[in-house]
Scaffold this motif. Structure first.
Motif, PDB file in Angstrom:
ATOM      1  N   TYR A   2       0.838  -1.192   0.000  1.00  0.00           N
ATOM      2  CA  TYR A   2       0.000   0.000   0.000  1.00  0.00           C
ATOM      3  C   TYR A   2       0.875   1.245   0.000  1.00  0.00           C
ATOM      4  O   TYR A   2       1.742   1.405   0.867  1.00  0.00           O
ATOM      5  CB  TYR A   2      -0.922   0.007   1.221  1.00  0.00           C
ATOM      6  CG  TYR A   2      -1.886  -1.150   1.235  1.00  0.00           C
ATOM      7  CD1 TYR A   2      -3.181  -1.005   0.756  1.00  0.00           C
ATOM      8  CD2 TYR A   2      -1.491  -2.405   1.715  1.00  0.00           C
ATOM      9  CE1 TYR A   2      -4.064  -2.073   0.761  1.00  0.00           C
ATOM     10  CE2 TYR A   2      -2.370  -3.472   1.719  1.00  0.00           C
ATOM     11  CZ  TYR A   2      -3.654  -3.303   1.239  1.00  0.00           C
ATOM     12  OH  TYR A   2      -4.529  -4.365   1.237  1.00  0.00           O
ATOM     13  N   GLU A   3       0.646   2.118  -0.965  1.00  0.00           N
ATOM     14  CA  GLU A   3       1.437   3.334  -1.078  1.00  0.00           C
ATOM     15  C   GLU A   3       0.989   4.355  -0.038  1.00  0.00           C
ATOM     16  O   GLU A   3      -0.203   4.615   0.118  1.00  0.00           O
ATOM     17  CB  GLU A   3       1.281   3.931  -2.478  1.00  0.00           C
ATOM     18  CG  GLU A   3       2.164   5.151  -2.719  1.00  0.00           C
ATOM     19  CD  GLU A   3       2.012   5.713  -4.120  1.00  0.00           C
ATOM     20  OE1 GLU A   3       2.704   6.703  -4.433  1.00  0.00           O
ATOM     21  OE2 GLU A   3       1.205   5.172  -4.902  1.00  0.00           O
ATOM     22  N   GLY A   4       1.954   4.924   0.663  1.00  0.00           N
ATOM     23  CA  GLY A   4       1.647   5.951   1.646  1.00  0.00           C
ATOM     24  C   GLY A   4       2.005   5.580   3.069  1.00  0.00           C
ATOM     25  O   GLY A   4       1.790   6.369   3.989  1.00  0.00           O
ATOM     26  N   ILE A   5       2.556   4.378   3.283  1.00  0.00           N
ATOM     27  CA  ILE A   5       2.962   3.965   4.628  1.00  0.00           C
ATOM     28  C   ILE A   5       4.405   4.416   4.860  1.00  0.00           C
ATOM     29  O   ILE A   5       5.312   3.944   4.172  1.00  0.00           O
ATOM     30  CB  ILE A   5       2.849   2.443   4.808  1.00  0.00           C
ATOM     31  CG1 ILE A   5       1.423   1.972   4.506  1.00  0.00           C
ATOM     32  CG2 ILE A   5       3.261   2.036   6.219  1.00  0.00           C
ATOM     33  CD1 ILE A   5       1.261   0.464   4.521  1.00  0.00           C
ATOM     34  N   PRO A   6       4.677   5.314   5.790  1.00  0.00           N
ATOM     35  CA  PRO A   6       6.042   5.775   6.033  1.00  0.00           C
ATOM     36  C   PRO A   6       6.925   4.633   6.546  1.00  0.00           C
ATOM     37  O   PRO A   6       6.433   3.712   7.209  1.00  0.00           O
ATOM     38  CB  PRO A   6       5.877   6.863   7.103  1.00  0.00           C
ATOM     39  CG  PRO A   6       4.437   7.254   7.039  1.00  0.00           C
ATOM     40  CD  PRO A   6       3.703   6.008   6.637  1.00  0.00           C
ATOM     41  N   PRO A   7       8.217   4.658   6.258  1.00  0.00           N
ATOM     42  CA  PRO A   7       9.137   3.649   6.795  1.00  0.00           C
ATOM     43  C   PRO A   7       9.049   3.601   8.318  1.00  0.00           C
ATOM     44  O   PRO A   7       9.035   4.629   8.991  1.00  0.00           O
ATOM     45  CB  PRO A   7      10.508   4.135   6.326  1.00  0.00           C
ATOM     46  CG  PRO A   7      10.223   4.964   5.114  1.00  0.00           C
ATOM     47  CD  PRO A   7       8.909   5.627   5.380  1.00  0.00           C
ATOM     48  N   GLY A   8       8.963   2.398   8.852  1.00  0.00           N
ATOM     49  CA  GLY A   8       8.883   2.239  10.293  1.00  0.00           C
ATOM     50  C   GLY A   8       7.476   2.181  10.832  1.00  0.00           C
ATOM     51  O   GLY A   8       7.281   1.909  12.013  1.00  0.00           O
ATOM     52  N   ASP A   9       6.466   2.445   9.999  1.00  0.00           N
ATOM     53  CA  ASP A   9       5.083   2.372  10.441  1.00  0.00           C
ATOM     54  C   ASP A   9       4.389   1.191   9.771  1.00  0.00           C
ATOM     55  O   ASP A   9       4.943   0.539   8.890  1.00  0.00           O
ATOM     56  CB  ASP A   9       4.361   3.683  10.142  1.00  0.00           C
ATOM     57  CG  ASP A   9       4.788   4.800  11.076  1.00  0.00           C
ATOM     58  OD1 ASP A   9       4.346   4.786  12.235  1.00  0.00           O
ATOM     59  OD2 ASP A   9       5.576   5.670  10.661  1.00  0.00           O
ATOM     60  N   TYR A  10       3.154   0.950  10.192  1.00  0.00           N
ATOM     61  CA  TYR A  10       2.423  -0.235   9.758  1.00  0.00           C
ATOM     62  C   TYR A  10       1.081   0.155   9.160  1.00  0.00           C
ATOM     63  O   TYR A  10       0.399   1.058   9.655  1.00  0.00           O
ATOM     64  CB  TYR A  10       2.231  -1.198  10.929  1.00  0.00           C
ATOM     65  CG  TYR A  10       3.555  -1.651  11.496  1.00  0.00           C
ATOM     66  CD1 TYR A  10       4.248  -2.714  10.930  1.00  0.00           C
ATOM     67  CD2 TYR A  10       4.135  -0.966  12.559  1.00  0.00           C
ATOM     68  CE1 TYR A  10       5.482  -3.109  11.422  1.00  0.00           C
ATOM     69  CE2 TYR A  10       5.368  -1.353  13.061  1.00  0.00           C
ATOM     70  CZ  TYR A  10       6.041  -2.425  12.494  1.00  0.00           C
ATOM     71  OH  TYR A  10       7.260  -2.792  12.968  1.00  0.00           O
ATOM     72  N   GLY A  11       0.720  -0.562   8.111  1.00  0.00           N
ATOM     73  CA  GLY A  11      -0.490  -0.230   7.388  1.00  0.00           C
ATOM     74  C   GLY A  11      -1.739  -0.229   8.245  1.00  0.00           C
ATOM     75  O   GLY A  11      -2.627   0.595   8.066  1.00  0.00           O
ATOM     76  N   GLN A  12      -1.834  -1.164   9.200  1.00  0.00           N
ATOM     77  CA  GLN A  12      -3.031  -1.239  10.031  1.00  0.00           C
ATOM     78  C   GLN A  12      -3.195   0.005  10.902  1.00  0.00           C
ATOM     79  O   GLN A  12      -4.303   0.336  11.313  1.00  0.00           O
ATOM     80  CB  GLN A  12      -2.979  -2.481  10.909  1.00  0.00           C
ATOM     81  CG  GLN A  12      -1.915  -2.434  12.013  1.00  0.00           C
ATOM     82  CD  GLN A  12      -2.192  -3.469  13.094  1.00  0.00           C
ATOM     83  OE1 GLN A  12      -2.882  -4.458  12.882  1.00  0.00           O
ATOM     84  NE2 GLN A  12      -1.652  -3.231  14.283  1.00  0.00           N
ATOM     85  N   ASP A  13      -2.088   0.703  11.192  1.00  0.00           N
ATOM     86  CA  ASP A  13      -2.156   1.914  11.997  1.00  0.00           C
ATOM     87  C   ASP A  13      -2.425   3.151  11.144  1.00  0.00           C
ATOM     88  O   ASP A  13      -2.983   4.138  11.624  1.00  0.00           O
ATOM     89  CB  ASP A  13      -0.846   2.108  12.771  1.00  0.00           C
ATOM     90  CG  ASP A  13      -0.526   0.928  13.670  1.00  0.00           C
ATOM     91  OD1 ASP A  13      -1.466   0.387  14.289  1.00  0.00           O
ATOM     92  OD2 ASP A  13       0.657   0.534  13.743  1.00  0.00           O
TER      93      ASP A  13
END
Length: 434
Positions: free
Chosen positions: A304-315
């Motif tokens: 999924y495009e837009g998830i910053p490095p170090g973060d998680y899509g579910q958040d």
């Protein structure tokens, strides 16, 4: 809601916290998208509080209202089980198509986004964007009527996009999707009974208990039937089937990344950077049972495009942000590969684990390239854009039905039964003089 399987038992649970996707600890920062709703990576909410409230109400009415209609349609058809099991399963496949339409239209109306499809050489000729004129093409996949489908598990909505892929199949397969999921979902009001009618496979995450249950369900999927479900005229053949499994057993999160890192350290194997380690037992068992009736395993890598490095899509992409605030992913990316089941070492436990581990390391590299460039590395032969003027490596499309009025089919069984009931009552009243 995630439909998953964990065949190696329950994973270790750890205190909730944030981590980098390589497993190291990460403290919340003032610029972290999860630290403030106003600093979301997709920017400020597209809709204000009033519009969000309206969207929540409309979403609830459409999803739960349609779900009730579909479930009542299932109940109307349940007596068919005692008349003809072939007719019963054919009817339930029809109601499963209705739910596929529900999630397709729900996504189109409340969370429209670009879906970017790519593949490697093994997918040549199997993924097309049909030229319907006016630049409004429809995705069409030709995976066959009996396949095993595996995917990495990024966020809770992965299954939704994969169900839509089944909808785009020729012939459409969204009525023949079977999902392996955790047993607790069996008891969710309304949804749980509906999934039981759909013959989904519920797992307790205890292999000693799950093995017999899984064997029973797979043997039924291997049974030969006649009638409308099989598409035969009095003949007998195997039913259509798309079996979906997530070998990771759960979606990517801070807790599951930490558990994966611990397992990797304990097993003395390198951990993944952008996902969690897969398990092989469930997939291996499915391939052993289906090897004579299913020719290919299809593998989807989703990001999924837009998830910053170090973060998680579910958040980042929560139900609220995606459907109500107007902050869906910039794009949903799916990269496809195909493997002949006869070439997979499913009869050797260690070799099978090494095989799936290697596939996941390849996925990790694909996701790493996606995070650097915004696209998966793709082969020019992987997809076909019939409307493209030159060779394309990607198909850019969207989740949508073939017809804007197709969703109305969800309501026809119950409304039709209500109409028949009303007419029957009127006829009885006239005959009895009431």
């Amino acid at each position: 809601m995630a439909f998953t399987i964990n065949t190696e038992g329950a994973r270790l649970r750890t205190p909730k916290g944030q981590q980098h996707q390589n497993g190291s600890a990460k403290a919340p920062s003032p610029t972290s998208p999860t630290s403030s709703a106003n600093e979301h990576p997709m920017g400020a909410p597209k809709h204000g509080p009033g519009m969000q409230a309206l969207r929540i109400v409309c979403f609830g009415i459409y999803f739960f209202g349609s779900g009730i209609f579909i479930h009542f349609a299932q109940l109307l058809g349940s007596p068919l089980y005692f008349v003809s099991k072939d007719w019963f399963y054919a009817y339930m496949a029809l109601t499963k198509q209705y739910f596929g339409l529900l999630v397709t239209t729900m996504t189109q109306w409340w969370s429209p986004t670009v879906v970017r499809i790519s593949g490697d050489k093994s997918m040549k000729g199997l993924i097309k964007l049909k030229d319907n004129g006016g630049g409004n093409g429809m995705l069409e996949v030709d995976f066959g009527e009996r396949v095993v489908l595996m995917s990495n598990h990024q966020i809770y909505t992965d299954w939704l996009y994969l169900w839509w892929i089944a909808y785009t199949s020729t012939p459409p397969m969204h009525g023949h999707l079977y999902i392996i999921l955790k047993e607790s979902l069996k008891w969710v009001p309304l949804i749980g009974p509906a999934m039981q009618f759909y013959s989904f496979i519920f797992m307790a995450r205890k292999w000693s208990k799950d093995q017999q249950r899984l064997r029973y369900r797979l043997q039924k999927l291997n049974s030969r039937h006649s009638g409308p479900l099989s598409g035969t005229q009095g003949g007998v053949q195997l039913d259509p089937m798309w079996l979906l499994i997530f070998p990771e057993g759960t979606n990517l999160s801070a807790n599951t990344r930490k558990s994966s890192a611990k397992f990797a350290e304990k097993s003395s194997i390198p951990d993944m950077k952008h996902q969690i380690l897969p398990r092989s037992t469930g997939l291996q068992f499915c391939l052993q049972e289906l090897k004579d009736t299913v020719p290919y395993l299809y593998d989807c890598t989703i990001a999924y495009e837009g998830i910053p490095p170090g973060d998680y899509g579910q958040d980042v992409f929560t139900l609220r942000s995606v459907y109500f605030q107007g902050r869906p992913p910039k794009s949903v990316n799916m990269h496809w590969r195909r493997f002949a089941i006869k070439d997979i070492p499913f009869n050797d436990h260690d070799a099978m684990y090494e095989w799936i581990l290697q596939r996941w390391r390849e996925k990790d590299e694909l996701i790493g390239e996606f995070m650097r460039t915004g696209k998966f590395p793709a082969d020019a032969e992987g997809v076909t854009d019939e409307g493209g003027k030159e060779e394309q490596r990607y198909i850019n499309t969207e989740v949508k039905p073939r017809s804007p009025l197709e969703f109305l089919a969800m309501f026809t069984p119950v409304l039709g039964a209500a109409l028949v009931g009303r007419v029957s009552v009127q006829m009885v009243d006239r005959l009895t003089g009431k």
